[in-house]
Write a protein that holds these residues in place. Sequence first.
Motif, PDB file in Angstrom:
ATOM      1  N   ILE A 197       0.567  -4.225  21.019  1.00  0.00           N
ATOM      2  CA  ILE A 197      -0.779  -4.559  21.480  1.00  0.00           C
ATOM      3  C   ILE A 197      -1.456  -3.307  22.003  1.00  0.00           C
ATOM      4  CG2 ILE A 197      -0.322  -6.981  22.007  1.00  0.00           C
ATOM      5  CD1 ILE A 197       0.116  -6.165  24.926  1.00  0.00           C
ATOM      6  N   THR A 198      -2.780  -3.292  21.923  1.00  0.00           N
ATOM      7  CA  THR A 198      -3.586  -2.217  22.507  1.00  0.00           C
ATOM      8  C   THR A 198      -4.657  -2.845  23.378  1.00  0.00           C
ATOM      9  OG1 THR A 198      -3.214  -0.698  20.650  1.00  0.00           O
ATOM     10  CG2 THR A 198      -5.135  -0.284  22.043  1.00  0.00           C
ATOM     11  N   ALA A 199      -4.635  -2.512  24.657  1.00  0.00           N
ATOM     12  CA  ALA A 199      -5.630  -3.006  25.611  1.00  0.00           C
ATOM     13  C   ALA A 199      -6.604  -1.886  25.943  1.00  0.00           C
ATOM     14  CB  ALA A 199      -4.953  -3.503  26.881  1.00  0.00           C
ATOM     15  N   ILE A 200      -7.882  -2.248  26.040  1.00  0.00           N
ATOM     16  CA  ILE A 200      -8.930  -1.295  26.410  1.00  0.00           C
ATOM     17  C   ILE A 200      -9.764  -1.904  27.528  1.00  0.00           C
ATOM     18  CG2 ILE A 200     -10.971  -0.010  25.660  1.00  0.00           C
ATOM     19  CD1 ILE A 200      -9.803   0.104  22.870  1.00  0.00           C
ATOM     20  N   PHE A 217      -6.564  -5.735  21.382  1.00  0.00           N
ATOM     21  CA  PHE A 217      -6.379  -5.633  19.937  1.00  0.00           C
ATOM     22  C   PHE A 217      -4.897  -5.827  19.628  1.00  0.00           C
ATOM     23  CE2 PHE A 217     -10.108  -3.121  20.986  1.00  0.00           C
ATOM     24  CZ  PHE A 217     -11.020  -3.485  20.001  1.00  0.00           C
ATOM     25  N   LEU A 218      -4.608  -6.510  18.553  1.00  0.00           N
ATOM     26  CA  LEU A 218      -3.241  -6.697  18.098  1.00  0.00           C
ATOM     27  C   LEU A 218      -2.914  -5.555  17.142  1.00  0.00           C
ATOM     28  CD1 LEU A 218      -3.215 -10.555  17.444  1.00  0.00           C
ATOM     29  CD2 LEU A 218      -2.897  -9.306  19.603  1.00  0.00           C
ATOM     30  N   GLY A 219      -2.017  -4.668  17.557  1.00  0.00           N
ATOM     31  CA  GLY A 219      -1.694  -3.513  16.738  1.00  0.00           C
ATOM     32  C   GLY A 219      -1.851  -2.226  17.522  1.00  0.00           C
ATOM     33  N   ASP A 220      -1.691  -1.125  16.813  1.00  0.00           N
ATOM     34  CA  ASP A 220      -1.636   0.215  17.392  1.00  0.00           C
ATOM     35  C   ASP A 220      -2.951   0.943  17.098  1.00  0.00           C
ATOM     36  OD1 ASP A 220      -1.031   2.776  18.202  1.00  0.00           O
ATOM     37  OD2 ASP A 220       0.757   2.986  16.967  1.00  0.00           O
ATOM     38  N   TYR A 221      -3.749   1.189  18.133  1.00  0.00           N
ATOM     39  CA  TYR A 221      -5.059   1.817  17.951  1.00  0.00           C
ATOM     40  C   TYR A 221      -5.299   2.883  19.007  1.00  0.00           C
ATOM     41  CZ  TYR A 221      -5.915  -2.186  14.904  1.00  0.00           C
ATOM     42  OH  TYR A 221      -5.822  -3.127  13.907  1.00  0.00           O
ATOM     43  N   THR A 222      -6.311   3.705  18.759  1.00  0.00           N
ATOM     44  CA  THR A 222      -6.760   4.719  19.704  1.00  0.00           C
ATOM     45  C   THR A 222      -8.210   4.433  20.074  1.00  0.00           C
ATOM     46  OG1 THR A 222      -7.659   6.244  18.048  1.00  0.00           O
ATOM     47  CG2 THR A 222      -5.288   6.383  18.484  1.00  0.00           C
ATOM     48  N   TRP A 229     -15.765  -3.951  18.851  1.00  0.00           N
ATOM     49  CA  TRP A 229     -15.495  -4.893  19.944  1.00  0.00           C
ATOM     50  C   TRP A 229     -15.523  -6.337  19.430  1.00  0.00           C
ATOM     51  CZ3 TRP A 229     -13.416  -1.629  22.815  1.00  0.00           C
ATOM     52  CH2 TRP A 229     -14.015  -0.434  23.211  1.00  0.00           C
ATOM     53  N   ASP A 230     -16.443  -6.623  18.537  1.00  0.00           N
ATOM     54  CA  ASP A 230     -16.547  -7.987  18.011  1.00  0.00           C
ATOM     55  C   ASP A 230     -15.301  -8.414  17.255  1.00  0.00           C
ATOM     56  OD1 ASP A 230     -19.057  -8.264  19.083  1.00  0.00           O
ATOM     57  OD2 ASP A 230     -20.120  -7.832  17.212  1.00  0.00           O
ATOM     58  N   ASN A 231     -14.533  -7.431  16.766  1.00  0.00           N
ATOM     59  CA  ASN A 231     -13.326  -7.749  16.001  1.00  0.00           C
ATOM     60  C   ASN A 231     -12.049  -7.637  16.827  1.00  0.00           C
ATOM     61  OD1 ASN A 231     -14.512  -8.399  13.483  1.00  0.00           O
ATOM     62  ND2 ASN A 231     -14.883  -6.223  13.111  1.00  0.00           N
ATOM     63  N   ALA A 232     -12.196  -7.505  18.150  1.00  0.00           N
ATOM     64  CA  ALA A 232     -11.010  -7.542  19.006  1.00  0.00           C
ATOM     65  C   ALA A 232     -10.405  -8.935  18.972  1.00  0.00           C
ATOM     66  CB  ALA A 232     -11.387  -7.165  20.432  1.00  0.00           C
ATOM     67  N   PHE A 233      -9.119  -9.024  19.254  1.00  0.00           N
ATOM     68  CA  PHE A 233      -8.490 -10.340  19.326  1.00  0.00           C
ATOM     69  C   PHE A 233      -9.056 -11.134  20.498  1.00  0.00           C
ATOM     70  CE2 PHE A 233      -5.226 -13.008  21.337  1.00  0.00           C
ATOM     71  CZ  PHE A 233      -5.056 -13.936  20.323  1.00  0.00           C
ATOM     72  N   ARG A 234      -9.319 -10.442  21.617  1.00  0.00           N
ATOM     73  CA  ARG A 234      -9.850 -11.113  22.809  1.00  0.00           C
ATOM     74  C   ARG A 234     -10.768 -10.162  23.559  1.00  0.00           C
ATOM     75  NH1 ARG A 234      -9.455 -16.641  24.235  1.00  0.00           N
ATOM     76  NH2 ARG A 234      -9.972 -16.857  26.448  1.00  0.00           N
TER      77      ARG A 234
END
Length: 287
Positions: A197-200, A217-222, A229-234
């Motif tokens: 998970i990746t939290a911002i 976000f589900l997955g590995d991101y930077t 933002w609209d495509n974040a999981f939550r």
Amino acid sequence: MTNGVLPPDNDDHINNIKNPEANKICPNGNPLITFAGKKWWINYHWSKETGPYVYGGNRPIPDFNTIFDPKIIESGPDFVRLWTRRPDPARFPPPPGKPAVWRTSEIVMVDKITYGHYLVTARADNGDFSKFDPQTVLGMFTYQYSHAPSGENINREIDMLEVLRGDSSNAQFALQPWDHNPHPWDPFMIPPNTPVITAIMRWMDDGNGPRVYFHLFLGDYTLANHPSWDNAFRNWTGGNNFPSLVPHSTPTSCVRFHINLWLMHGVAPTSGQEQSVTITRFEIGPA
């Protein structure tokens, strides 16, 4: 955490980094590790009264009922592995009248933080965050040891993400205090088969006061390559829902970023097994 005695915005607690008594339980007497280009403190909870034990009770802190043990933290330049581990009464004899308790872990960035974008990527070492042990909590949050001089959120705490089991959830975004009516939180379910998970968190002052926006976000991101933002999981606009609870960043505030892995009320994992989470990325960007 806060002892309720220090003056507002007092940062004396950081001096424990140089305390030889505090550092005796650290690997090679060193209370610091380097991760993601930052120095992190691994012995934050030590006090002269109780050492690494954190029981709660007469201090306004969670009832951790645990030992924060810096020696169980594994780290390198590009990872930190946090653990919950079984009691070690030979090394940590319990205080009189107290049972031997499980050991947990926490890292705290030495540098103070202010408004900005913060990112944490984490990997569930059991392979799936949705199967996190019900007693185990992964926290990513801001916190100030002393009280702020004003405001409801007296420790300037923003819970960027907590992975913990609720009645109908296994994760949440939150602000403090928890007993605010209504509760300042957004609970949700991380779906099955989610190993990373990746939290911002976006903490800012938009000219109308401080705001904070939460994203998972589900997955590995930077910060450079995450989806929109609209495509974040939550997403949660906690700063709009509870504006009085979003902390101000001021020239005297002494907020730091924390990541921890602990056990709710110190209760052993349901499985009886030790647990770990590996933090693989931490980034800060401008607000």
